[in-house]
Design a protein around this motif. Structure first.
Motif, PDB file in Angstrom:
ATOM      1  N   SER A 186      47.260  59.408 -31.610  1.00 28.54           N
ATOM      2  CA  SER A 186      48.210  60.403 -32.077  1.00 28.54           C
ATOM      3  C   SER A 186      47.523  61.304 -33.092  1.00 28.54           C
ATOM      4  N   SER A 187      47.781  62.598 -32.962  1.00 29.69           N
ATOM      5  CA  SER A 187      47.215  63.532 -33.943  1.00 29.69           C
ATOM      6  C   SER A 187      47.933  63.435 -35.282  1.00 29.69           C
ATOM      7  N   SER A 188      49.129  62.825 -35.298  1.00 25.05           N
ATOM      8  CA  SER A 188      49.874  62.664 -36.545  1.00 25.05           C
ATOM      9  C   SER A 188      50.698  61.383 -36.476  1.00 25.05           C
ATOM     10  N   ALA A 189      50.169  60.323 -37.070  1.00 30.16           N
ATOM     11  CA  ALA A 189      50.875  59.044 -37.075  1.00 30.16           C
ATOM     12  C   ALA A 189      52.168  59.112 -37.886  1.00 30.16           C
ATOM     13  N   ALA A 190      52.309  60.126 -38.728  1.00 30.93           N
ATOM     14  CA  ALA A 190      53.551  60.299 -39.482  1.00 30.93           C
ATOM     15  C   ALA A 190      54.673  60.806 -38.573  1.00 30.93           C
ATOM     16  N   VAL A 191      54.303  61.415 -37.445  1.00 32.57           N
ATOM     17  CA  VAL A 191      55.285  61.936 -36.490  1.00 32.57           C
ATOM     18  C   VAL A 191      55.490  60.961 -35.342  1.00 32.57           C
ATOM     19  N   ALA A 192      54.403  60.468 -34.757  1.00 30.83           N
ATOM     20  CA  ALA A 192      54.496  59.565 -33.605  1.00 30.83           C
ATOM     21  C   ALA A 192      53.306  58.633 -33.577  1.00 30.83           C
ATOM     22  N   THR A 193      53.556  57.415 -33.121  1.00 31.88           N
ATOM     23  CA  THR A 193      52.471  56.455 -32.937  1.00 31.88           C
ATOM     24  C   THR A 193      52.364  56.124 -31.455  1.00 31.88           C
ATOM     25  N   CYS A 194      51.214  55.584 -31.080  1.00 29.62           N
ATOM     26  CA  CYS A 194      50.994  55.216 -29.681  1.00 29.62           C
ATOM     27  C   CYS A 194      50.360  53.831 -29.646  1.00 29.62           C
ATOM     28  N   SER A 195      50.972  52.947 -28.857  1.00 33.65           N
ATOM     29  CA  SER A 195      50.435  51.589 -28.754  1.00 33.65           C
ATOM     30  C   SER A 195      49.248  51.567 -27.796  1.00 33.65           C
ATOM     31  N   GLY A 196      48.557  50.449 -27.758  1.00 35.25           N
ATOM     32  CA  GLY A 196      47.420  50.283 -26.863  1.00 35.25           C
ATOM     33  C   GLY A 196      47.813  50.326 -25.389  1.00 35.25           C
ATOM     34  N   THR A 197      49.104  50.095 -25.107  1.00 35.47           N
ATOM     35  CA  THR A 197      49.572  50.159 -23.714  1.00 35.47           C
ATOM     36  C   THR A 197      50.156  51.516 -23.363  1.00 35.47           C
ATOM     37  N   GLY A 198      50.129  52.450 -24.339  1.00 36.67           N
ATOM     38  CA  GLY A 198      50.591  53.802 -24.061  1.00 36.67           C
ATOM     39  C   GLY A 198      52.023  54.101 -24.439  1.00 36.67           C
ATOM     40  N   LEU A 199      52.704  53.182 -25.099  1.00 39.93           N
ATOM     41  CA  LEU A 199      54.080  53.421 -25.535  1.00 39.93           C
ATOM     42  C   LEU A 199      54.072  54.310 -26.769  1.00 39.93           C
ATOM     43  N   VAL A 200      54.689  55.477 -26.660  1.00 42.75           N
ATOM     44  CA  VAL A 200      54.771  56.421 -27.780  1.00 42.75           C
ATOM     45  C   VAL A 200      56.101  56.211 -28.484  1.00 42.75           C
ATOM     46  N   THR A 201      56.055  56.104 -29.812  1.00 40.34           N
ATOM     47  CA  THR A 201      57.246  55.887 -30.621  1.00 40.34           C
ATOM     48  C   THR A 201      57.352  56.982 -31.659  1.00 40.34           C
ATOM     49  N   GLY A 202      58.509  57.674 -31.677  1.00 44.35           N
ATOM     50  CA  GLY A 202      58.752  58.692 -32.686  1.00 44.35           C
ATOM     51  C   GLY A 202      58.952  58.062 -34.046  1.00 44.35           C
ATOM     52  N   VAL A 203      58.354  58.654 -35.077  1.00 42.91           N
ATOM     53  CA  VAL A 203      58.463  58.140 -36.441  1.00 42.91           C
ATOM     54  C   VAL A 203      59.318  59.057 -37.295  1.00 42.91           C
ATOM     55  N   SER A 204      59.061  60.362 -37.225  1.00 46.26           N
ATOM     56  CA  SER A 204      59.833  61.342 -37.982  1.00 46.26           C
ATOM     57  C   SER A 204      59.763  62.685 -37.237  1.00 46.26           C
ATOM     58  N   PRO A 205      60.697  63.592 -37.516  1.00 45.29           N
ATOM     59  CA  PRO A 205      60.703  64.870 -36.805  1.00 45.29           C
ATOM     60  C   PRO A 205      59.388  65.645 -36.986  1.00 45.29           C
ATOM     61  N   GLY A 206      58.944  66.261 -35.901  1.00 38.60           N
ATOM     62  CA  GLY A 206      57.713  67.049 -35.940  1.00 38.60           C
ATOM     63  C   GLY A 206      57.042  67.071 -34.581  1.00 38.60           C
ATOM     64  N   ASN A 207      55.819  67.564 -34.546  1.00 37.03           N
ATOM     65  CA  ASN A 207      55.046  67.663 -33.307  1.00 37.03           C
ATOM     66  C   ASN A 207      53.749  66.880 -33.450  1.00 37.03           C
ATOM     67  N   ALA A 208      53.305  66.315 -32.345  1.00 37.35           N
ATOM     68  CA  ALA A 208      52.037  65.578 -32.332  1.00 37.35           C
ATOM     69  C   ALA A 208      51.425  65.691 -30.940  1.00 37.35           C
ATOM     70  N   ILE A 209      50.127  65.465 -30.883  1.00 42.51           N
ATOM     71  CA  ILE A 209      49.428  65.420 -29.602  1.00 42.51           C
ATOM     72  C   ILE A 209      48.955  63.994 -29.402  1.00 42.51           C
ATOM     73  N   ILE A 210      49.315  63.452 -28.253  1.00 45.77           N
ATOM     74  CA  ILE A 210      48.912  62.098 -27.903  1.00 45.77           C
ATOM     75  C   ILE A 210      47.726  62.209 -26.953  1.00 45.77           C
ATOM     76  N   ALA A 218      44.725  60.133 -24.654  1.00 45.87           N
ATOM     77  CA  ALA A 218      44.410  58.856 -24.023  1.00 45.87           C
ATOM     78  C   ALA A 218      43.173  59.026 -23.161  1.00 45.87           C
ATOM     79  N   SER A 219      42.442  57.943 -22.991  1.00 47.54           N
ATOM     80  CA  SER A 219      41.270  58.010 -22.122  1.00 47.54           C
ATOM     81  C   SER A 219      41.148  56.717 -21.323  1.00 47.54           C
ATOM     82  N   ALA A 220      40.598  56.859 -20.143  1.00 48.62           N
ATOM     83  CA  ALA A 220      40.281  55.719 -19.279  1.00 48.62           C
ATOM     84  C   ALA A 220      38.949  56.046 -18.634  1.00 48.62           C
TER      85      ALA A 220
END
Length: 144
Positions: A1-25, A27-29
């Motif tokens: 996540s470009s901003s963990a204050a806005v959204a986090t991403c788990s190792g399995t790809g689950l994105v969770t909103g944290v607070s209002p805003g924008n973020a870029i997620i 991923a690579s394989a």
């Protein structure tokens, strides 16, 4: 996540909103890299108020006109031994749809008017919406 204050991403790809805003997620394989832009929206705030004859409500994340569908609403009356109406209970059950977005909210719960006591109480539950808003309760008592 470009901003963990806005959204986090788990190792399995689950994105969770944290607070209002924008973020870029990102991923690579292997050698493949991808990104997704997300917006986390503020939760909707529901407010309501009742007076001696009616109630009103507002969902703060919406604007524009609404349509209301009444679903099996009922009203009951209670009288004292002198025939005076002492309690009016309306069991609210309606769907309010915001015309500009199409978001629909279900409003359910009792509103109790007590004319001789000069008060009204309400306990309205709100569910629905397009963004999976957390169910909310709007309760109150007012004298008149």
């Amino acid at each position: 996540s470009s901003s963990a204050a806005v959204a986090t991403c788990s190792g399995t790809g689950l994105v969770t909103g944290v607070s209002p805003g924008n973020a870029i997620i990102s991923a690579s394989a292997g050698s493949v890299i991808g990104t997704a832009s997300i917006s986390v929206l503020a939760p909707c705030a529901f407010t309501c108020d009742c007076d001696m004859s009616s109630c009103s409500w507002d969902i703060s994340c919406e604007s524009g006109g609404t349509s209301t569908e009444f679903i099996n609403e009922s009203t009951t009356y209670q009288y004292d031994n002198q025939g005076r109406r002492i309690k009016i209970t309306k069991t609210l059950s309606r769907v309010v749809t915001y015309l500009n977005t199409g978001n629909a909210y279900n409003l359910t719960g009792p509103i109790v008017w007590e004319p001789l006591a000069g008060k009204v109480t309400w306990d309205i539950q709100v569910t629905g919406g397009a963004f999976g808003e957390t169910p909310q309760t709007c309760s109150g008592t007012k004298s008149f």
